[in-house]
Design a protein around this motif. Structure first.
Motif, PDB file in Angstrom:
ATOM      1  N   CYS A 102       0.854  -1.192   0.000  1.00 13.82           N
ATOM      2  CA  CYS A 102       0.000   0.000   0.000  1.00 13.82           C
ATOM      3  C   CYS A 102       0.885   1.235   0.000  1.00 13.82           C
ATOM      4  N   LEU A 103       0.553   2.175  -0.844  1.00 10.01           N
ATOM      5  CA  LEU A 103       1.213   3.474  -0.861  1.00 10.01           C
ATOM      6  C   LEU A 103       0.356   4.399  -0.002  1.00 10.01           C
ATOM      7  N   PHE A 104       0.870   4.769   1.178  1.00  9.26           N
ATOM      8  CA  PHE A 104       0.163   5.629   2.125  1.00  9.26           C
ATOM      9  C   PHE A 104       0.619   7.068   1.942  1.00  9.26           C
ATOM     10  N   SER A 105      -0.326   7.989   1.831  1.00  9.39           N
ATOM     11  CA  SER A 105      -0.018   9.417   1.708  1.00  9.39           C
ATOM     12  C   SER A 105      -0.916  10.205   2.649  1.00  9.39           C
ATOM     13  N   LEU A 106      -0.304  10.901   3.590  1.00 11.83           N
ATOM     14  CA  LEU A 106      -1.030  11.791   4.505  1.00 11.83           C
ATOM     15  C   LEU A 106      -0.897  13.217   4.000  1.00 11.83           C
ATOM     16  N   TYR A 107      -1.964  13.983   4.109  1.00 11.71           N
ATOM     17  CA  TYR A 107      -1.912  15.374   3.678  1.00 11.71           C
ATOM     18  C   TYR A 107      -2.990  16.156   4.414  1.00 11.71           C
ATOM     19  N   ASP A 108      -2.869  17.478   4.398  1.00 12.07           N
ATOM     20  CA  ASP A 108      -3.888  18.278   5.069  1.00 12.07           C
ATOM     21  C   ASP A 108      -4.821  18.899   4.040  1.00 12.07           C
ATOM     22  N   ASN A 109      -6.059  19.073   4.478  1.00 11.11           N
ATOM     23  CA  ASN A 109      -7.119  19.674   3.670  1.00 11.11           C
ATOM     24  C   ASN A 109      -7.494  18.813   2.471  1.00 11.11           C
ATOM     25  N   ILE A 110      -8.338  19.341   1.631  1.00 12.37           N
ATOM     26  CA  ILE A 110      -8.795  18.636   0.440  1.00 12.37           C
ATOM     27  C   ILE A 110      -7.826  18.971  -0.683  1.00 12.37           C
ATOM     28  N   VAL A 111      -7.174  17.943  -1.229  1.00 10.69           N
ATOM     29  CA  VAL A 111      -6.149  18.165  -2.237  1.00 10.69           C
ATOM     30  C   VAL A 111      -6.478  17.468  -3.552  1.00 10.69           C
ATOM     31  N   ILE A 112      -6.952  16.232  -3.457  1.00 11.41           N
ATOM     32  CA  ILE A 112      -7.135  15.420  -4.659  1.00 11.41           C
ATOM     33  C   ILE A 112      -8.391  15.822  -5.421  1.00 11.41           C
ATOM     34  N   GLY A 113      -9.447  16.140  -4.690  1.00 11.24           N
ATOM     35  CA  GLY A 113     -10.686  16.586  -5.325  1.00 11.24           C
ATOM     36  C   GLY A 113     -11.556  15.472  -5.864  1.00 11.24           C
ATOM     37  N   THR A 114     -11.313  14.232  -5.437  1.00  3.91           N
ATOM     38  CA  THR A 114     -12.158  13.129  -5.893  1.00  3.91           C
ATOM     39  C   THR A 114     -13.482  13.157  -5.138  1.00  3.91           C
ATOM     40  N   PRO A 115     -14.511  12.553  -5.706  1.00  2.00           N
ATOM     41  CA  PRO A 115     -15.778  12.478  -4.984  1.00  2.00           C
ATOM     42  C   PRO A 115     -15.620  11.797  -3.617  1.00  2.00           C
ATOM     43  N   ALA A 116     -14.802  10.753  -3.530  1.00  2.00           N
ATOM     44  CA  ALA A 116     -14.599  10.062  -2.248  1.00  2.00           C
ATOM     45  C   ALA A 116     -13.956  10.997  -1.233  1.00  2.00           C
ATOM     46  N   GLU A 117     -12.975  11.769  -1.650  1.00  2.00           N
ATOM     47  CA  GLU A 117     -12.324  12.704  -0.729  1.00  2.00           C
ATOM     48  C   GLU A 117     -13.324  13.740  -0.223  1.00  2.00           C
ATOM     49  N   LEU A 118     -14.168  14.219  -1.099  1.00  2.00           N
ATOM     50  CA  LEU A 118     -15.167  15.207  -0.705  1.00  2.00           C
ATOM     51  C   LEU A 118     -16.197  14.604   0.248  1.00  2.00           C
ATOM     52  N   ARG A 119     -16.606  13.351  -0.010  1.00  2.62           N
ATOM     53  CA  ARG A 119     -17.595  12.712   0.867  1.00  2.62           C
ATOM     54  C   ARG A 119     -17.051  12.503   2.273  1.00  2.62           C
ATOM     55  N   VAL A 120     -15.841  11.940   2.395  1.00  6.47           N
ATOM     56  CA  VAL A 120     -15.317  11.681   3.737  1.00  6.47           C
ATOM     57  C   VAL A 120     -15.002  12.994   4.456  1.00  6.47           C
ATOM     58  N   SER A 121     -14.534  13.984   3.723  1.00  8.64           N
ATOM     59  CA  SER A 121     -14.237  15.279   4.340  1.00  8.64           C
ATOM     60  C   SER A 121     -15.505  15.965   4.823  1.00  8.64           C
ATOM     61  N   ASN A 122     -16.565  15.890   4.024  1.00  8.21           N
ATOM     62  CA  ASN A 122     -17.832  16.504   4.419  1.00  8.21           C
ATOM     63  C   ASN A 122     -18.500  15.761   5.579  1.00  8.21           C
ATOM     64  N   ALA A 123     -18.239  14.471   5.719  1.00 12.40           N
ATOM     65  CA  ALA A 123     -18.828  13.678   6.804  1.00 12.40           C
ATOM     66  C   ALA A 123     -18.099  13.882   8.129  1.00 12.40           C
ATOM     67  N   LEU A 124     -16.932  14.494   8.082  1.00 12.80           N
ATOM     68  CA  LEU A 124     -16.113  14.671   9.278  1.00 12.80           C
ATOM     69  C   LEU A 124     -16.572  15.886  10.086  1.00 12.80           C
ATOM     70  N   ALA A 125     -16.808  15.659  11.364  1.00 20.78           N
ATOM     71  CA  ALA A 125     -17.123  16.764  12.278  1.00 20.78           C
ATOM     72  C   ALA A 125     -15.817  17.202  12.938  1.00 20.78           C
ATOM     73  N   ILE A 126     -15.507  18.482  12.821  1.00 23.56           N
ATOM     74  CA  ILE A 126     -14.251  19.006  13.370  1.00 23.56           C
ATOM     75  C   ILE A 126     -14.576  19.837  14.611  1.00 23.56           C
ATOM     76  N   ALA A 127     -13.973  19.442  15.720  1.00 23.29           N
ATOM     77  CA  ALA A 127     -14.182  20.159  16.990  1.00 23.29           C
ATOM     78  C   ALA A 127     -13.363  21.449  16.997  1.00 23.29           C
ATOM     79  N   PRO A 128     -13.755  22.410  17.819  1.00 27.47           N
ATOM     80  CA  PRO A 128     -12.962  23.637  17.936  1.00 27.47           C
ATOM     81  C   PRO A 128     -11.516  23.312  18.319  1.00 27.47           C
ATOM     82  N   GLY A 129     -10.576  23.968  17.659  1.00 29.78           N
ATOM     83  CA  GLY A 129      -9.160  23.742  17.931  1.00 29.78           C
ATOM     84  C   GLY A 129      -8.551  22.610  17.122  1.00 29.78           C
TER      85      GLY A 129
END
Length: 173
Positions: A128-155
């Motif tokens: 497996c090629l693992f890549s960590l990154y911050d924010n939305i970078v790739i722009g795939t539908p899957a990336e947008l779905r998981v990012s939108n489903a994530l609840a981010i707490a203050p801080g």
């Protein structure tokens, strides 16, 4: 077909039923090892990011253009989103240390991801090629779905992961 996993409890609703139907439809077609429908190779990476890190993840078929062999490899990808108050370099350090604790090892080809923040790791018969990154970078539908489903707490801030998994390969050298 993609599998969507949400690490946090959710109420059943039309969207959840839609994803269940989609997942079942993907299981109906014939799938062979190495075919785009084969998602088994992603299961260890998927379990790690969901169970150990509490990330929201989606798994689906993928292809990877392997520069070492000049071939297109069939496999799968895990797209995940998580939240942290740490700097990304600290998240990455803990992320990769945890993978090594879970039995992942570097692949035999030391130049598989030169000068990148990605690592190609092996467990059993899967690379497996693992890549960590911050924010939305790739722009795939899957990336947008998981990012939108994530609840981010203050801080906290978002970080993402892409893991592309395929059959383990011998060293190119």
């Amino acid at each position: 077909m993609n599998r969507v996993y949400v690490a946090r409890p959710s109420r059943p609703g039309p969207a959840r039923i839609f994803w269940i139907i989609l997942a079942l439809a993907g299981c109906a077609g014939p799938g062979t090892a190495g075919s785009p429908q084969s998602l088994e190779r992603c299961e260890p990476a998927e379990r790690y990011v969901i169970n150990r890190l509490g990330m929201i993840a989606e798994t689906g078929p993928d292809t990877l253009d392997d520069w070492r062999t000049d071939r297109v490899l069939y496999g799968c990808r895990v797209t995940a989103a998580g939240a942290t108050s740490l700097e990304l370099r600290d998240v990455a350090e803990g992320f990769y240390a945890g993978l090594f604790e879970d039995g992942w090892q570097r692949t035999p080809d030391p130049q598989d991801a030169p000068a990148e923040s990605s690592l190609r790791l092996r467990q059993g018969e899967t690379d497996c090629l693992f890549s960590l990154y911050d924010n939305i970078v790739i722009g795939t539908p899957a990336e947008l779905r998981v990012s939108n489903a994530l609840a981010i707490a203050p801080g906290e801030k978002r970080y993402n992961l892409l893991a592309q998994c395929f059959r383990a390969m011998d060293s190119a050298g």
